[in-house]
Design an enzyme around this catalytic site. Structure first.
Site, PDB file in Angstrom:
ATOM      1  N   GLY A 253       0.799  -1.212   0.000  1.00 39.03           N
ATOM      2  CA  GLY A 253       0.000   0.000   0.000  1.00 39.03           C
ATOM      3  C   GLY A 253       0.833   1.265   0.000  1.00 39.03           C
ATOM      4  O   GLY A 253       0.290   2.358   0.169  1.00 39.03           O
ATOM      5  N   ASP A 254       2.146   1.121  -0.156  1.00 41.63           N
ATOM      6  CA  ASP A 254       3.030   2.293  -0.212  1.00 41.63           C
ATOM      7  C   ASP A 254       4.228   1.925  -1.067  1.00 41.63           C
ATOM      8  O   ASP A 254       4.197   0.935  -1.791  1.00 41.63           O
ATOM      9  CB  ASP A 254       3.422   2.719   1.213  1.00 41.63           C
ATOM     10  CG  ASP A 254       3.628   4.225   1.342  1.00 41.63           C
ATOM     11  OD1 ASP A 254       4.179   4.822   0.390  1.00 41.63           O
ATOM     12  OD2 ASP A 254       3.247   4.805   2.368  1.00 41.63           O
ATOM     13  N   ASP A 255       5.302   2.706  -0.981  1.00 42.10           N
ATOM     14  CA  ASP A 255       6.464   2.470  -1.833  1.00 42.10           C
ATOM     15  C   ASP A 255       7.015   1.059  -1.634  1.00 42.10           C
ATOM     16  O   ASP A 255       7.163   0.595  -0.503  1.00 42.10           O
ATOM     17  CB  ASP A 255       7.552   3.488  -1.516  1.00 42.10           C
ATOM     18  CG  ASP A 255       7.078   4.920  -1.692  1.00 42.10           C
ATOM     19  OD1 ASP A 255       6.407   5.197  -2.705  1.00 42.10           O
ATOM     20  OD2 ASP A 255       7.361   5.750  -0.811  1.00 42.10           O
TER      21      ASP A 255
END
Length: 474
Positions: A253-255
């Site tokens: 859900g992120d980098d």
């Protein structure tokens, strides 16, 4: 989410089953010889079963893990020791590692993080951050934690570490947490670390966080989290030197990989950069973030990052640089080649207006230095916009070089494919044509363009040994 591809796994498993007859306490159990690759082999071995561990997914094993590590720490100067985690679901709270130590997970072993938030210890914020990321105070200790260690291996046969993060995500979104969420694995102030051949699931926040650490190999890792889960970064090398990340598959859900070195005045004062970082054979899916992010916490500096053979699918951007006024520090000598990209909002994204300060004490005169950013040999499909490059007025980002990039557009692309401000650089063989601030230039046949370094870093010369041990498997 169902895994789309297999991650290259270096572990070779040889299970030679024999029935143990006539041995007290061992009758009816199967013994096996396990072989694996590691930076160091160990002279001593034990199983979590030897310390009262129960892998039923219900019994809390925190004390068993802590007792096992404490017992095996006595062998640090006598050839080191390894702790074997057999098949089962091993519910546990946080536990620490020790030096000259291997944590080895069977292919059917699952370490489950306790969901009892009030039982997690709280530790101080990192000195290069001075502030918790989720809240002003401290932070919950990571599930697997170590500090001031040397020669540590966390590996297995693709066993699993499951953070059971849903309860943490819910509490975070409701703003009910007093402290920053825990990570699945954090290693601090350490040297000679290997993390390999494991699956990390559903972390409360970041998954793997080496910080203030050197000589790190991260290899054959799978990281999975819902694409809407908050801040579930895959791997975050933070103020680290000589790191090798390879053969890794991440859905988050992120980098997927976030390179960091401290936050505003705290990172400037701590002054420990991330440098000499290799990233290769990475596959990333992250619709709301980047395959590789540099920053935004980069106040200690980021230098000499080499990324090669990067595949990103349904990922917001490829390699993103995030910084802003007050960050200070630098991002320089960045080299990226051989990117294969499919379904993306931006291919190139450099942002000089990324906010989010630790507190109000940052120095507004602390301007970041962004220079020597090199991209080459890129093929992208179904892209909404080629590039968004935004430097800082009075502090232009310089030395941007893009060569041999072919960007295929989506059915509904943006009208203007390149937006550029306060940047300087050159391009060659780029489609669609770049903005005027990145003019095409004649390629020098002798020296090439946006060339990838030809020298080898020290971490690349580290070779793994073939290790083995006898262990009761069941």
């Amino acid at each position: 989410m169902k895994k789309q591809m297999k991650v290259f796994v270096l572990v070779v498993v040889m299970v030679a089953g024999v029935i143990m007859e006539g041995t007290e306490g061992r009758k009816g159990k199967i013994a096996g010889s396990l072989e694996y690759s590691a930076i160091s082999c160990r002279a001593h071995s034990a199983s979590i079963l030897d310390f009262g561990g129960v892998g039923d997914g219900v019994t809390l094993n925190t004390q068993a893990f802590r007792s096992a590590v404490d017992h095996l720490s006595q062998f640090q100067s006598d050839g080191g020791a390894q702790l074997f985690v057999p098949a089962g679901k091993w519910l546990t709270g946080s536990f620490n590692l020790t030096s000259h130590f291997t944590l080895y997970l069977h292919q059917d072993a699952v370490i489950l993080a306790s969901q009892e938030i009030n039982t997690w210890a709280v530790i101080d914020p990192l000195p290069s951050y001075g502030h918790g990321r989720d809240a002003a105070g401290g932070r919950y200790i990571s599930l697997i934690f170590g500090t001031n260690l040397t020669d540590v291996v966390i590996t297995g046969e693709n066993g699993t570490v499951d953070g059971q993060g849903l309860v943490w995500w819910q509490q975070f979104k409701k703003k009910k947490l007093k402290y920053t969420r825990p990570y699945l694995l954090e290693i601090m102030h350490s040297d000679n670390i290997q993390i390999s051949n494991l699956t990390f699931l559903n972390s409360p926040s970041w998954n793997i966080h080496p910080v203030y650490t050197s000589n790190i190999i991260i290899q054959g890792i799978t990281i999975l989290a819902p694409i809407t889960s908050p801040n579930t970064d895959g791997i975050n090398p933070d103020s680290c030197t000589n790191t090798r990340i390879e053969d890794t598959y991440i859905v988050s859900g992120d980098d997927c990989i976030a390179v960091k070195s401290g936050w505003d005045e705290y990172g400037i004062n701590y002054g420990m950069p991330t440098k000499h970082l290799i990233i290769r054979r990475l596959t990333c899916i992250s619709p709301y973030s980047a395959a590789i992010a540099l920053g935004s916490e980069m106040s200690g500096g980021i230098q000499d990052v080499r990324a090669d053979d990067i595949t990103a699918i349904q990922t917001e951007s490829a390699v993103r640089i995030k910084t802003g006024v007050g960050r200070g520090g630098y991002v320089k000598d960045i080299f990226v080649k051989n990117m294969k990209l499919h379904t993306m909002k931006w291919v190139f994204w450099i942002t000089g207006n990324y906010g989010s300060h630790a507190d109000t004490h940052f120095d507004p005169n602390a301007l970041p230095e962004i220079k020597g950013i090199n991209y080459r040999d890129i093929v992208a499909e179904n892209v909404t916009m080629a590039a968004r490059l935004e430097g800082i007025s009075g502090d232009p980002f310089t030395g941007i070089c893009i060569y041999n990039a072919t960007i295929g557009l989506s059915k509904k692309p943006k009208k203007y494919q390149w937006t550029c401000s306060d940047v300087e650089g050159v391009t060659g063989a780029v489609v669609p044509p770049p903005c005027a601030l990145l003019p095409p230039t004649q390629v020098d046949e002798k020296f090439g363009m946006c060339d990838f370094p030809s020298d080898s870093l020290a971490i690349d010369s580290v070779e793994l040994q073939k290790c083995s041990f006898e262990m009761n498997l069941f």
